[in-house]
Design a protein around this motif. Structure first.
Motif: not given
Length: 249
Positions: A31, A33, A37, A104
């Motif tokens: 996942d 971001k 975020y 990220m």
């Protein structure tokens, strides 16, 4: 914080950042971001490195930020602020992994990175771990996320796991550094353990698209088999056993 040389600044306009829902089955879901975020500031076009064809990508360079503050989000923003204070258009890294294991998005992969000087900046993606690993190790969550992310990137951009290197492994003056940290680098035996895990993940994992295709094929076959089972007895008219697809799965 460490300083890295930018690539060329031949870009005329910014490229929008698009989060495309990166996922990887097997070890777990990756996942990533989006920039929102961590509260990323907009890019400064005049300070951005040039773009490159993604077909040029052949390496992934692993870094550490050599510092950390109170949490993943605030430190990620602090790194971007610092890099932009140097006149760079954006954070130098393409991806960053926080202490919690959160992944990220940094600058767009379409842009040449600002992390290891040329020519490596043009041909490499950059993944950094938030923290200073000269004397301590990354968290287990960081290492697990690193393996999953590297597996995805190698698959997506056709990069050999053998070309996953530490910043210090970059040829030339760019490699005159202890990054990604002596403790981490030496403990992973020059990242060979990470590379082996990535190779293993690649051979045992399927991407989400591959999983989706398997499900679609299974459902379509089931529908076709059901139609066959309903029609054939009526056509032949006697003593026909239902053909079960289970023996073929």
């Amino acid at each position: 914080m460490p300083k890295y040389e930018e690539g060329s600044t031949s870009i005329e306009s910014d490229i929008s950042y698009i989060y495309d829902g990166i996922e990887l089955d097997g070890e777990g879901v990756v996942d990533i971001k989006p920039r929102s975020y961590w509260g990323a500031s907009g890019t400064i076009s005049s300070g951005m490195s040039g773009t490159r064809s993604l077909a040029q990508l052949s390496h992934i360079v692993v870094h550490h930020t050599a510092g950390y503050s109170s949490n993943d989000v605030s430190y990620m923003k602090a790194v971007q602020d610092y890099h932009q204070s140097l006149g760079w258009g954006d954070i130098g890294y393409h991806f960053a992994i926080g202490k919690s294991g959160v992944i990220m998005q940094g600058r767009s992969v379409n842009y040449v990175g600002a992390h290891a000087k040329q020519p490596m900046n043009t041909i490499a993606l950059c993944v950094t771990l938030l923290g200073n690993f000269e004397f301590t190790m990354p968290t287990s969550a960081q290492v697990n996320s690193l393996v999953r992310l590297l597996s995805f990137l190698c698959n997506k951009y056709n990069i050999s796991p053998s070309n996953i290197i530490g910043h210090r492994d970059v040829p030339g003056p760019a490699g005159s550094t202890t990054c990604p940290g002596n403790r981490f680098y030496n403990a992973t035996n020059a990242l060979s353990a990470i590379r082996n895990k990535v190779k293993s993940s690649q051979t045992t994992s399927l991407t989400k698209n591959q999983k989706d295709q398997q499900v679609k094929t299974f459902v379509q076959n089931k529908l076709n088999y059901s139609k066959y089972d309903n029609i054939m007895p009526k056509i032949i008219g006697y003593g026909v056993e239902t053909w079960s697809p289970l023996i073929y799965l």
